[in-house]
Design an enzyme around this catalytic site. Structure first.
Site, mmCIF file in Angstrom:
data_model
loop_
_atom_site.group_PDB
_atom_site.id
_atom_site.type_symbol
_atom_site.label_atom_id
_atom_site.label_comp_id
_atom_site.label_asym_id
_atom_site.label_seq_id
_atom_site.Cartn_x
_atom_site.Cartn_y
_atom_site.Cartn_z
ATOM 1 C CB SER A 127 37.866 46.283 42.428
ATOM 2 O OG SER A 127 37.285 47.412 41.824
ATOM 3 C CE1 TYR A 152 42.411 47.582 40.047
ATOM 4 C CE2 TYR A 152 40.124 48.254 39.763
ATOM 5 C CZ TYR A 152 41.199 47.984 40.585
ATOM 6 O OH TYR A 152 41.059 48.100 41.946
#
Length: 334
Positions: A127, A152
């Protein structure tokens, strides 16, 4: 080829699986169909794949070690595209255990199953959030990313490190793709295009964080899916010029690669909203708010490496992508 796509009921997973099927590959899709967002949306994505003779779906959680091991033993996959994960930056602030379970334990299960079953190539979703507080633009895979701003992001950076260990120990070819703000038809309800569109159409205010002073590298789903498949087709190789005295974070002496996959054209959040308003034919009621915990001010992908190595070429203009998004949203009801 016979390919495992994890997270096949997800936004990117569905589009990737469709490309593979349309070109003649056999695809086994797995997903746990959790209720992080609308389960019906996930079922409807799967419905787009079920008519293909070479697609099979298995409901399965990647954190179920025994089930994953049995699946790999019985199916003899050649390659794996691992997209299943607990997504969302803000959700990680209130539900950290979900990220530990899926993004760490689940990813560990995938790595172990891939090395035991001699998978030719593992491509997995990282990501853009791994860049955290980096301010050097555009974001480069050759820069260190050691300051994540959310759990995350930390789990995605951990995935890259775990993948390198397996590439080094077992010569397992792995490629990590750092996705940048994906949007388009069949998108997620927790992301800004859906949140903004539903609110505007229903006459509700939209929350605009950091008072609108944000830049995002919005990337259309078709470009993302095509780039993911191209990356799978090029098996990761060791970098023959790797310098251990000055190590490159994007490569290794092992068969390991990291790439950005984005549009390389960051857009102001307010510009994104203006284009969306034009397509909807309605003005948004704007609620300007401060920066949220875990967010970053700007994202911009340097995708030169992916262009050079796999021929990746994002081609969808934001105006065209948002028009396609609005057309899909207007004909779909959730």
């Amino acid at each position: 080829m016979k390919v495992l796509v994890t997270g096949a009921a997800g936004f990117i997973g569905m589009h990737v699986a469709r490309i593979l099927l349309d070109r003649g590959d056999e695809v086994i899709g797995i997903d746990n169909l959790n209720d992080y967002y609308l389960p019906q949306l996930k079922q409807d994505r799967l419905a787009q794949l079920r008519d293909h003779a070479h697609f099979r779906f298995v409901e399965m959680d990647i954190s179920d070690t025994d089930a994953i091991n049995q699946l790999f033993k019985s199916e003899n996959f050649q390659r794996v595209i691992h997209l299943a994960a607990q997504a969302g930056v803000r959700y990680s602030l209130s539900n950290p255990s979900a990220y530990i379970q899926s993004n760490l334990l689940g990813f560990g299960n995938m790595l172990e199953a891939c090395q035991k079953n001699r998978i030719e190539h593992l491509v997995y979703a990282s990501s853009s959030s791994v860049y955290g507080s980096n301010s050097n633009m555009p974001f480069s895979v050759h820069d260190n990313v050691d300051h994540p701003c959310s759990l995350y992001a930390a789990t995605k950076k951990a995935n890259e490190l775990m993948a390198h260990a397996y590439s080094h120990l077992y010569a397992l070819p792995t490629t990590g793709l750092r996705y940048f703000t994906v949007y388009g038809p069949w998108g997620r309800p927790d992301m800004s295009p859906w949140l903004f569109t539903s609110a505007i159409l229903e006459g509700r205010p939209i929350n605009i964080f950091n008072h609108g002073n944000m830049l995002r590298d919005f990337t259309y789903i078709d470009d993302i899916a095509a780039g993911t498949v191209k990356a799978m087709d090029r098996i990761a190789q060791p970098n023959p010029g790797f310098d251990t005295a000055n190590p490159d974070p994007a490569s290794s002496t092992a068969p390991y690669r990291i790439y950005n996959i984005g549009n390389q054209q960051p857009v102001k959040l307010m510009t994104f909203i203006e284009i969306l308003e034009k397509n909807l034919g309605m003005q948004a009621i704007k609620n300007f708010m401060p920066m949220q915990a875990g967010d970053v001010l700007a994202t911009c992908a340097d995708v030169d490496d992916l262009k050079r190595d796999v021929g990746y070429e994002p081609s969808t203009r934001l105006e065209d992508g948002l028009r396609n998004w609005v057309e899909w949203y207007r004909t779909t009801h959730y």
